[in-house]
Structure formats: structure tokens, C-alpha cells
Design a protein around this motif. Sequence first.
Motif, PDB file in Angstrom:
ATOM      1  N   LEU A 141       0.822  -1.209   0.000  1.00 32.28           N
ATOM      2  CA  LEU A 141       0.000   0.000   0.000  1.00 32.28           C
ATOM      3  C   LEU A 141       0.855   1.258   0.000  1.00 32.28           C
ATOM      4  N   GLY A 142       2.025   1.191   0.626  1.00 31.95           N
ATOM      5  CA  GLY A 142       2.897   2.364   0.688  1.00 31.95           C
ATOM      6  C   GLY A 142       4.086   2.106   1.592  1.00 31.95           C
ATOM      7  N   THR A 143       4.947   3.097   1.675  1.00 29.00           N
ATOM      8  CA  THR A 143       6.117   3.017   2.559  1.00 29.00           C
ATOM      9  C   THR A 143       6.197   4.276   3.411  1.00 29.00           C
ATOM     10  N   TRP A 144       6.844   4.130   4.559  1.00 30.67           N
ATOM     11  CA  TRP A 144       7.075   5.248   5.462  1.00 30.67           C
ATOM     12  C   TRP A 144       8.551   5.303   5.831  1.00 30.67           C
ATOM     13  N   THR A 145       9.085   6.503   5.948  1.00 30.33           N
ATOM     14  CA  THR A 145      10.403   6.685   6.566  1.00 30.33           C
ATOM     15  C   THR A 145      10.283   7.795   7.602  1.00 30.33           C
ATOM     16  N   LEU A 146      11.089   7.680   8.663  1.00 28.74           N
ATOM     17  CA  LEU A 146      11.021   8.615   9.786  1.00 28.74           C
ATOM     18  C   LEU A 146      12.334   9.390   9.908  1.00 28.74           C
ATOM     19  N   ASP A 147      12.235  10.712   9.919  1.00 31.35           N
ATOM     20  CA  ASP A 147      13.391  11.563  10.233  1.00 31.35           C
ATOM     21  C   ASP A 147      13.389  11.791  11.737  1.00 31.35           C
TER      22      ASP A 147
END
Length: 315
Positions: free
Chosen positions: A268-274
Motif C-alpha cells: 500500500l505504501g512506505t514510510w520513513t522517519l526523520d
Amino acid sequence: MTPETEIEFEELRPLLFSIAYRILGSVSEAEDAVQETWIRLEGTSTEPESLKAYLSTVVTRISLDVLRSARVRRETYVGPWFPEPLPTDTHIDEPVDIYASPEKATELADSVSMAALLLLERLSPLERAVFVLREVFHFGFADIAKAVDRSEAACRQLASRARRHMDEGKPRFEADRRKRAELSDRFFEALRDGDLDQLQALLAADVETVNDGGGVAGGVGGRFGAEKAARILIAAVPPLLAIGARLEQRELNGEPGAILRDADGAILGTWTLDILDGQIQRIRSVTNPEKLGHLGPVADLKDVVRRRNRHRRGQ
């Protein structure tokens, strides 16, 4: 072509991919550039004196041509544009010596982060290629000059200008990878549990959420502040999990993140965290299906969202 040359090409393939991906910000285009490099090697009638220098030159020139045409397409792109997400925890297409030392591993991981790749977008194509070859992979200026078809003096100027631009906007990260991983674990645990207070505590006061949906899937996000961002996340994600979706925590582009899959495992999608100063400063997501296919089968996000909304209404 000798069998030895074929073996050496395969050994150099991760380096070629890494150069192309950093220039292009696209996994699929980088893989195509490496394949085209192989085709050109097959077509040459002479054995290069240095195969590494020859192949690096070829893949750089191909990538520059692709980047110039991609820049035109990006001018009409709908919404925020992010590079295609690249798994870096198990991804095989990185140089074999990426973890030769902790310092080198950190340097390479930072250079492929979403923030760094977006910063590279501000450079001209030539500046970008020179910066990648010099600052990331430490090529000599003689080899760089051949790769971009400019004089060594011109390449030194390009490198200096690119370095100055990159230093001016250099993204800041939590340097301790263990701390980043721990905070990421707490974030995704709070999200799975629907724990609004815990989630809000992990977000910076001016946290930003930004989504690259390409005008096809998902919104664009914004700078909502910790409380509103936490409420939006709780309203969006736990109901997805309730109908079988799952968050698969992964390192993407050298940063803690996750791949969101539907009940059948499609993406469905990807996430990245700063992460900086013990808080999440920015959440970047990619839901544009055209940027997810290299990770596996892609789900129909709109259909899944409709089913989520029906579930919330008890239908």
C-alpha cells in the motif's frame, strides 16, 4: 568478452547500481541504467584498461541522460516528489564493502536518505553526478572528468559548488542508529495499539507529514503539529490494521521506516522517519503505485481505503 570480465562486471554491479540510484533517485531507472551498461560492455570490441573506471563512466553518462529527461517530467509531477524507496537492511545492490567500517556504513546510508536525495535534486545534473562520484564514492578527478566529459578543473569547480550547496542544506539526523531504531519501534507500537498519547509524545511539536502519491493515491500531508498529526495517524492506520493490513518495519533509504501491506501482502505504501533530538521530526510516505512495484505486488489503495471506511461505519 572473457568469462573473467563477466565475473568482474557482476562484482561491480552493486557499485554501478549505487551510483545510478543516487543520480536518478529511481530504483527501476537505476536498474535499467546498469542493464544498458552491460549491453554496451558486450558491444565493445576492446578490453578496457580499468573495467571499474570504464563501467562507472558508462553508467554515469547513461544516468545523466535519463536524469535530464526525468527533470522535465518532474516539472509536471502532481504533489510532492520523493525518490523511489530503497530497502537498505537486506538490499543486495549496494557495494560489498558498505559495512567495511561503521563510519563508511553511516556515510553511505546518509547519502541515500530521502533528505539527502531530495537535496541532490537542487543540483544541476552535472553537479549531482560529480558530487556522487567524488563525495560518496571517492573517485579521483581524472576518472570523474572522463565520466562527465569535462576537464579536471571544471570537475573540481563543480564538486566545490555542489559541496557548498549540500552543506548549506545538510539534513541533521540522530547519529545513534540504536536510538533511532528504539524510537521507531515505540512509534509503530503506539500506532498499532492506537495509543494517541504515546504517539503524540514521540512527535516533534512542529512535526511534518508528507506523502508522495503522484496525484493518484493518498493526500499530500502537511505541517500539522504533534496533536493533530497523531489524531490523523490514529484515524487512518489502526482501522487499516483492523481489516488485515500490516506494518512491516524495515530500514528504507538508511532510515527507520515501514512497508504497509494489505491483507494479501500487496504493498500500500512506505514510510520513513526523520529522527532528531529524541523525537520524530518528519514522516515521509510514498503511495504512488508507480514507485512501489520494485518492492512487490502493489495493492489498490483506494479500494482498501473504501473497505476501511466501511469497516469503521460497521457496514
